[in-house]
Structure formats: structure tokens, C-alpha cells
Design an enzyme around this catalytic site. Structure first.
Site, PDB file in Angstrom:
ATOM      1  CE1 TYR A  11     -30.014 -27.771  31.703  1.00 12.99           C
ATOM      2  CE2 TYR A  11     -32.067 -27.452  32.334  1.00 12.99           C
ATOM      3  CZ  TYR A  11     -30.773 -28.088  31.527  1.00 12.99           C
ATOM      4  OH  TYR A  11     -32.002 -28.876  30.615  1.00 12.99           O
ATOM      5  CG  LEU A  33     -22.259 -17.231  42.672  1.00 21.79           C
ATOM      6  CD1 LEU A  33     -21.090 -17.003  42.764  1.00 21.79           C
ATOM      7  CD2 LEU A  33     -22.359 -18.034  41.155  1.00 21.79           C
ATOM      8  N   GLY A  36     -27.324 -21.456  41.145  1.00 22.13           N
ATOM      9  CA  GLY A  36     -26.247 -20.863  40.607  1.00 22.13           C
ATOM     10  C   GLY A  36     -24.892 -21.716  40.991  1.00 22.13           C
ATOM     11  CB  ALA A  74     -36.344 -16.039  38.458  1.00 24.50           C
ATOM     12  CB  SER A  76     -38.299 -21.789  39.071  1.00 27.05           C
ATOM     13  OG  SER A  76     -36.825 -22.353  39.414  1.00 27.05           O
ATOM     14  CE1 TYR A 140     -41.282 -19.078  39.030  1.00 29.78           C
ATOM     15  CE2 TYR A 140     -42.618 -21.319  37.835  1.00 29.78           C
ATOM     16  CZ  TYR A 140     -41.654 -20.389  37.622  1.00 29.78           C
ATOM     17  OH  TYR A 140     -40.244 -20.494  36.698  1.00 29.78           O
ATOM     18  CG  LEU A 187     -40.247 -37.238  34.892  1.00 25.49           C
ATOM     19  CD1 LEU A 187     -40.514 -38.427  36.484  1.00 25.49           C
ATOM     20  CD2 LEU A 187     -41.665 -37.542  34.401  1.00 25.49           C
ATOM     21  NE  ARG A 277     -44.925 -31.881  41.291  1.00 26.21           N
ATOM     22  CZ  ARG A 277     -43.648 -31.648  40.807  1.00 26.21           C
ATOM     23  NH1 ARG A 277     -42.642 -31.648  40.765  1.00 26.21           N
ATOM     24  NH2 ARG A 277     -44.035 -31.170  39.672  1.00 26.21           N
TER      25      ARG A 277
HETATM   26  N1  UDP Z   1     -42.589 -35.963  38.288  1.00 31.07           N
HETATM   27  C1  UDP Z   1     -42.862 -37.040  39.120  1.00 31.07           C
HETATM   28  N2  UDP Z   1     -41.998 -37.543  39.938  1.00 31.07           N
HETATM   29  C2  UDP Z   1     -41.122 -36.877  40.046  1.00 31.07           C
HETATM   30  C3  UDP Z   1     -40.815 -35.398  39.736  1.00 31.07           C
HETATM   31  C4  UDP Z   1     -42.050 -34.809  38.392  1.00 31.07           C
HETATM   32  O1  UDP Z   1     -44.016 -37.664  39.020  1.00 31.07           O
HETATM   33  O2  UDP Z   1     -40.318 -37.277  40.610  1.00 31.07           O
HETATM   34  C5  UDP Z   1     -44.176 -35.007  37.447  1.00 31.07           C
HETATM   35  C6  UDP Z   1     -44.470 -34.546  37.831  1.00 31.07           C
HETATM   36  O3  UDP Z   1     -45.830 -34.076  38.977  1.00 31.07           O
HETATM   37  C7  UDP Z   1     -45.616 -33.402  36.637  1.00 31.07           C
HETATM   38  C8  UDP Z   1     -44.435 -33.480  35.812  1.00 31.07           C
HETATM   39  O4  UDP Z   1     -44.007 -35.112  36.027  1.00 31.07           O
HETATM   40  O5  UDP Z   1     -46.186 -33.913  36.260  1.00 31.07           O
HETATM   41  C9  UDP Z   1     -43.281 -33.014  35.257  1.00 31.07           C
HETATM   42  O6  UDP Z   1     -42.392 -32.390  36.539  1.00 31.07           O
HETATM   43  P1  UDP Z   1     -41.450 -31.173  36.595  1.00 31.07           P
HETATM   44  O7  UDP Z   1     -41.515 -30.951  38.452  1.00 31.07           O
HETATM   45  O8  UDP Z   1     -40.234 -32.389  36.084  1.00 31.07           O
HETATM   46  O9  UDP Z   1     -42.162 -29.836  36.210  1.00 31.07           O
HETATM   47  P2  UDP Z   1     -43.164 -29.069  35.824  1.00 31.07           P
HETATM   48  O10 UDP Z   1     -44.017 -29.850  35.103  1.00 31.07           O
HETATM   49  O11 UDP Z   1     -44.047 -29.257  36.933  1.00 31.07           O
HETATM   50  O12 UDP Z   1     -42.295 -28.133  35.336  1.00 31.07           O
END
Ligand code: UDP
Length: 323
Positions: A11, A33, A36, A74, A76, A140, A187, A277
Site C-alpha cells: 500500500y 509479493l 503486496g 515488513a 505489520s 510488532y 478502521l 481490541r
Molecule cells: N477499530 C475499530 N473497528 C475496526 C478496526 C479498528 O473500532 O474494525 C479501531 C481500533 O481499535 C483502533 C482504531 O480503530 O482504536 C484504529 O485502528 P487501526 O487498526 O485502523 O489502526 P491502529 O491504530 O491499530 O494502527
């Protein structure tokens, strides 16, 4: 310059590789790949397919001679790293070690490394400055921090000019390049997927100590992030290792992201409240003062709606991603 972009089929790597081509750099993409997409490799670049874990392959690739390397390749995913720490350390640390040794052998003197806000763990203060303690809370982030320290040591010992960029939450799309992860965990693409498919998205945690109870993140447009790499490529002097945070300095909550996506798409988007999460800090917002002051970087697309709108346009043009 002649540059090698590891992870240039991913990306962020693909967006930066296309910006490098546009800026007139001779650009080669190294990618295995595994994550990617061949279709994401920009026009005007050459793809060399293989793994950074293959030392002979990496040495062979570098031996054709490059002025600099931009190192994106990497693993991630935070959750995956908790379950498979050995795989994360091997890929991220050993892969980079192979790269650094091959660069040294070939006399490649410049490096830009993709790091992450995850190195800061649960910050004591926001916005987060580069001087904040690095205390990652998952493998990570720890593997990225280990690489940072490795690069610092190699820069000093071998006269490497190195810059680490610590990304906050990257979003948006750029022309034909967009976000297509399997599995998708981020998200914004998940919210947009819910909009496109009339399905639902989960809100992970509504009991954080934030303005609306949901977690706050600093979203940065992938094009703005990319421009910082071009500046970083020429920033450090031999023997110097610079570290820069990259974000907008403004935070948006999960609920604010969903609201913005509703406005952009004109669709309802069902958002279901769910437990937190594991490993998610409540607030991650960058101070990008250092890169602004040193390199004159500033975001041109700081608006959340612009990022979501670009991601939405890409998703509508690529309903099945790159496949
Ligand atoms: N998040 C959420 N629902 C989802 C995916 C992510 O509420 O389906 C929340 C996640 O818990 C975090 C924020 O959105 O607080 C950003 O998460 P993302 O995975 O996009 O990026 P991160 O900050 O973890 O690198």
C-alpha cells in the site's frame, strides 16, 4: 538517484515508488509479493521478486548499485505478532539485517526506514514527540524498535545516512494505488467496506477516557506520508540517524471516523459497539514538529474527509481490490 524500494508492491510502498518515478528517480521495487500485489507495482519501475530473508538474493539485488534504499517490507499486524513473535522478529529484524549487510557490501549509503507509532506503546503524553520513551507493548512494535536501534548502530559504525519515519495512521489512496490488505484490520477500509456491502463495522471499545469513549488516532494521507519519504531520502548526513514522527497532529475518534464516512459515502453504515481490541492504546496523536522544522514537510491533505473520500473512490473503482 537510483533507489530500491523494498515492499514497493504494498500500500504505502507503491504510492512512494510512484512518487519517486514522478520525481525522476530510477526506481526498482523489491517485493516477495506475500502481502503486496504485482498490479500495484508502479509503471516506470522494475520489480525484483524475492525475500529479504534470502541473503544471497538480497546481496545479488543490491550489487547492481543503488544510491539509496527505502525500506517498507515488513510484517505489520499487532495481533498476529502476539501469536507469532518469532516470525515477526525474523522477518522484520533478520530481513533488515540482510539488507543492511548487502547495502554495506555494495556501498549503498542512504536508507529511509518505515517505522511506527507502535514503538511508543501507551504514551504518557500526547502529542507524542520523538523524545518520548519507546516502550512498545507488542512484538510488532518491539521488532520495529529493534530495527531502529540496529540502524542507529550501523549508521554510526558504517557512515550510513539513515532516517526512520514513525508513521501514525495512514489512510486514503493515490490515483490507481490504494489499500488492499488480506485480512483487512484497519478502521477506514473496514468502515467503507461496511458502507459498500451494507454490512456492519465493529467499534472496538466505547469506555476509553476520550471525548466520546472511543479510541483516538492521528490519520495521515498516504500522499502526504509519501512526500515525507522523498524529503527524508536526502536529509541525513553520512553517519547520522534521524528519527521523525509522521502524523497530522490532530486526533479523530473511531466514532468520528464513522460519522465522517457516513457524510462522505451518503450511506448509513451500521456501527456495532464491541469490547476493546487487545493492545490498543486509548490515544495516539503525533507531534510532527521535528519534521516540519527540519525538512519543511507539512500535510497538504490533513482533512479526514479528504482521506476517506480518496479511499472510497479507490474502493469503488476496485471493488475486489487488486485481484
Ligand atoms: N477499530 C475499530 N473497528 C475496526 C478496526 C479498528 O473500532 O474494525 C479501531 C481500533 O481499535 C483502533 C482504531 O480503530 O482504536 C484504529 O485502528 P487501526 O487498526 O485502523 O489502526 P491502529 O491504530 O491499530 O494502527
Amino acid at each position: 538517484m537510483k533507489v530500491l524500494v523494498t515492499g514497493g508492491a504494498g500500500y504505502i510502498g507503491s504510492v512512494v515508488a510512484s512518487q519517486l518515478v514522478e520525481a525522476g528517480h530510477e526506481t526498482v521495487v523489491l517485493d516477495d509479493l506475500s502481502k503486496g500485489h504485482e498490479d500495484a507495482v508502479p509503471e516506470g519501475t522494475r520489480l525484483v521478486c524475492g525475500s529479504l530473508l534470502d541473503g544471497d538474493f538480497v546481496r545479488g539485488t543490491l550489487s547492481e548499485g543503488f544510491d539509496g534504499v527505502l525500506h517498507f517490507a515488513a510484517l505489520s499486524l499487532v495481533g498476529e505478532s502476539v501469536e507469532q513473535p518469532e516470525r515477526y522478529y525474523r522477518n522484520n529484524v533478520c530481513g533488515t539485517l540482510n539488507l543492511l549487510e548487502a547495502m554495506r557490501e555494495a556501498g549503498t549509503g542512504r536508507l529511509v526506514f518505515s517505522s511506527t507509532a507502535a514503538v511508543y506503546g501507551e504514551p504518557q503524553e500526547v502529542p507524542i514527540e520523538e523524545t518520548a520513551p519507546a516502550l512498545p507493548t507488542n512484538p510488532y512494535g518491539s521488532s520495529k524498535l529493534a530495527v531502529d536501534r540496529l540502524i542507529g548502530a550501523v549508521a554510526e559504525a558504517r557512515e550510513l545516512a539513515a532516517t526512520t519515519l514513525r508513521y501514525f495512521n495512514v489512510a486514503g489512496a493515490s490515483g490507481r494505488f490504494g489499500e488492499d490488505h488480506h485480512p483487512e484490520t484497519h478502521l477506514i477500509p473496514l468502515v467503507l467496506k461496511a458502507a459498500a456491502q451494507s454490512s456492519s463495522v465493529k467499534i472496538f471499545g466505547t469506555d476509553y477516557e476520550t471525548r466520546d469513549g472511543t479510541a483516538v488516532r492521528d490519520y495521515i494521507h498516504v500522499e502526504d506520508l509519501g512526500r515525507a519519504h522523498l524529503l527524508a531520502l536526502e536529509a541525513a548526513a553520512p553517519g547520522e540517524h534521524r528519527v521523525y514522527n509522521l502524523g497530522n497532529g490532530a486526533g479523530f475518534s473511531v466514532k468520528e471516523v464513522v460519522e465522517a464516512a457516513r457524510r462522505v459515502t451518503g450511506r448509513e453504515i451500521d456501527a456495532v459497539e464491541a469490547p476493546r481490541r487487545a493492545g490498543d492504546p486509548p490515544v495516539l496523536v503525533a507531534s510532527s514538529e521535528r519534521i516540519r522544522a527540519d525538512l519543511g514537510w507539512k500535510p497538504e491533505k490533513p482533512g479526514l474527509e479528504a482521506m476517506i473520500s480518496d479511499a472510497w473512490a479507490w474502493m469503488r473503482d476496485h471493488p475486489d481490490g487488486y485481484e
